[in-house]
Motif scaffolding. Structure first.
Motif, mmCIF file in Angstrom:
data_model
loop_
_atom_site.group_PDB
_atom_site.id
_atom_site.type_symbol
_atom_site.label_atom_id
_atom_site.label_comp_id
_atom_site.label_asym_id
_atom_site.label_seq_id
_atom_site.Cartn_x
_atom_site.Cartn_y
_atom_site.Cartn_z
ATOM 1 N N UNK A 1 70.895 81.989 45.225
ATOM 2 C CA UNK A 1 69.498 82.397 45.058
ATOM 3 C C UNK A 1 69.145 82.303 43.582
ATOM 4 N N UNK A 2 68.132 81.475 43.290
ATOM 5 C CA UNK A 2 67.728 81.257 41.904
ATOM 6 C C UNK A 2 66.209 81.375 41.780
ATOM 7 N N UNK A 3 65.767 81.627 40.559
ATOM 8 C CA UNK A 3 64.330 81.667 40.280
ATOM 9 C C UNK A 3 63.746 80.265 40.370
ATOM 10 N N UNK A 4 62.454 80.200 40.634
ATOM 11 C CA UNK A 4 61.754 78.916 40.648
ATOM 12 C C UNK A 4 61.870 78.247 39.289
ATOM 13 N N UNK A 5 61.744 76.926 39.288
ATOM 14 C CA UNK A 5 61.739 76.179 38.037
ATOM 15 C C UNK A 5 63.086 75.588 37.701
ATOM 16 N N UNK A 6 63.399 75.482 36.408
ATOM 17 C CA UNK A 6 64.646 74.844 35.978
ATOM 18 C C UNK A 6 65.916 75.407 36.627
ATOM 19 N N UNK A 7 65.996 76.708 36.970
ATOM 20 C CA UNK A 7 67.219 77.165 37.641
ATOM 21 C C UNK A 7 67.493 76.437 38.961
ATOM 22 N N UNK A 8 66.452 75.955 39.627
ATOM 23 C CA UNK A 8 66.643 75.185 40.863
ATOM 24 C C UNK A 8 67.356 73.873 40.535
ATOM 25 N N UNK A 9 66.908 73.198 39.487
ATOM 26 C CA UNK A 9 67.552 71.953 39.074
ATOM 27 C C UNK A 9 68.997 72.172 38.679
ATOM 28 N N UNK A 10 69.268 73.271 37.977
ATOM 29 C CA UNK A 10 70.646 73.572 37.577
ATOM 30 C C UNK A 10 71.519 73.799 38.800
ATOM 31 N N UNK A 11 71.010 74.552 39.774
ATOM 32 C CA UNK A 11 71.776 74.817 40.994
ATOM 33 C C UNK A 11 71.990 73.530 41.788
ATOM 34 N N UNK A 12 70.973 72.675 41.836
ATOM 35 C CA UNK A 12 71.122 71.392 42.525
ATOM 36 C C UNK A 12 72.188 70.528 41.862
ATOM 37 N N UNK A 13 72.155 70.432 40.546
ATOM 38 C CA UNK A 13 73.153 69.628 39.841
ATOM 39 C C UNK A 13 74.559 70.157 40.092
ATOM 40 N N UNK A 14 74.712 71.468 40.093
ATOM 41 C CA UNK A 14 76.031 72.064 40.356
ATOM 42 C C UNK A 14 76.494 71.760 41.775
ATOM 43 N N UNK A 15 75.589 71.862 42.740
ATOM 44 C CA UNK A 15 75.957 71.602 44.138
ATOM 45 C C UNK A 15 76.340 70.143 44.338
ATOM 46 N N UNK B 1 60.264 72.984 43.272
ATOM 47 C CA UNK B 1 61.501 72.434 43.837
ATOM 48 C C UNK B 1 61.448 70.907 43.945
ATOM 49 N N UNK B 2 60.338 70.299 44.412
ATOM 50 C CA UNK B 2 60.323 68.834 44.456
ATOM 51 C C UNK B 2 60.483 68.194 43.072
ATOM 52 N N UNK B 3 59.866 68.793 42.066
ATOM 53 C CA UNK B 3 59.979 68.252 40.709
ATOM 54 C C UNK B 3 61.406 68.392 40.170
ATOM 55 N N UNK B 4 62.114 69.426 40.592
ATOM 56 C CA UNK B 4 63.502 69.609 40.170
ATOM 57 C C UNK B 4 64.437 68.685 40.948
ATOM 58 N N UNK B 5 64.043 68.342 42.170
ATOM 59 C CA UNK B 5 64.877 67.512 43.046
ATOM 60 C C UNK B 5 64.738 66.025 42.737
ATOM 61 N N UNK B 6 63.523 65.574 42.556
ATOM 62 C CA UNK B 6 63.234 64.138 42.445
ATOM 63 C C UNK B 6 64.098 63.399 41.428
ATOM 64 N N UNK B 7 64.274 63.903 40.199
ATOM 65 C CA UNK B 7 65.048 63.126 39.234
ATOM 66 C C UNK B 7 66.527 62.999 39.592
ATOM 67 N N UNK B 8 66.998 63.824 40.522
ATOM 68 C CA UNK B 8 68.407 63.793 40.897
ATOM 69 C C UNK B 8 68.700 62.824 42.034
ATOM 70 N N UNK B 9 67.648 62.351 42.706
ATOM 71 C CA UNK B 9 67.831 61.495 43.867
ATOM 72 C C UNK B 9 67.965 60.023 43.467
ATOM 73 N N UNK B 10 68.989 59.387 44.022
ATOM 74 C CA UNK B 10 69.152 57.950 43.836
ATOM 75 C C UNK B 10 68.214 57.186 44.762
ATOM 76 N N UNK B 11 68.045 57.734 45.980
ATOM 77 C CA UNK B 11 67.175 57.119 46.981
ATOM 78 C C UNK B 11 66.506 58.229 47.768
#
Length: 160
Positions: free
Chosen positions: A42-56, A78-88
């Motif tokens: 469980x993380x706060x909205x914003x950059x912590x979502x991107x950090x948790x995604x990168x760790x996962x 969340x979409x803005x934090x997710x998009x740069x991590x997706x290859x496809x």
């Protein structure tokens, strides 16, 4: 055994204002499908979502589900934090999630900005934050997740 990570994007739940209710629903469903999954992160909205995604993703998880942060609220990112991590991207998944919500009588489901895609060898799917939205999403994902993960791993296409 396949592994999954559930990430809940909620500033109030992360601060302890209330309990995370949507993440546990997703985690329980994944366990029933045979995934190894720890308790939701469980993380706060914003950059912590991107950090948790990168760790996962870097942990080697096969599947990452996020809940929350997909709406139109100024803090929903969340979409803005997710998009740069997706290859496809896999646009059919969020399209089906939105359609299921509408079919279940939730007109506001069309406002979800959630994404889905592949990051390395991990399937990442953004789910809405409501418990009903997560339940609807689980129903949509269940019949296709294994096939998607097989394809990501290099498996052949199969006709359903």
């Amino acid at each position: 055994m396949r592994t999954a990570v559930v990430i809940t994007a909620s500033t109030r739940a992360a601060a302890g204002v209330y309990d995370d209710r949507s993440g546990p629903i997703a985690a329980q469903a994944l366990r029933q499908w045979g995934f190894h999954v720890d308790e939701p992160v469980v993380v706060a909205d914003g950059p912590p979502v991107g950090e948790a995604l990168r760790a996962a993703i870097s942990s080697g998880a096969d599947l990452v589900l996020t809940t929350g942060g997909t709406g139109l609220n100024p803090t929903d990112s969340t979409p803005e934090q997710t998009s740069p991590l997706l290859d496809r991207q896999v646009p059919g998944i969020p399209e089906a999630l939105r359609a299921a919500g509408v079919a279940n009588g939730v007109a506001g489901a069309i406002l979800s900005r959630g994404l889905a895609g592949v990051a390395g060898r991990t399937l990442v799917v953004n789910l809405p934050g409501s418990t009903g939205g997560v339940r609807d999403a689980i129903d949509v994902l269940h019949p296709v997740v294994e096939h998607a993960l097989d394809q990501i791993a290099g498996g052949d296409h199969r006709r359903e």
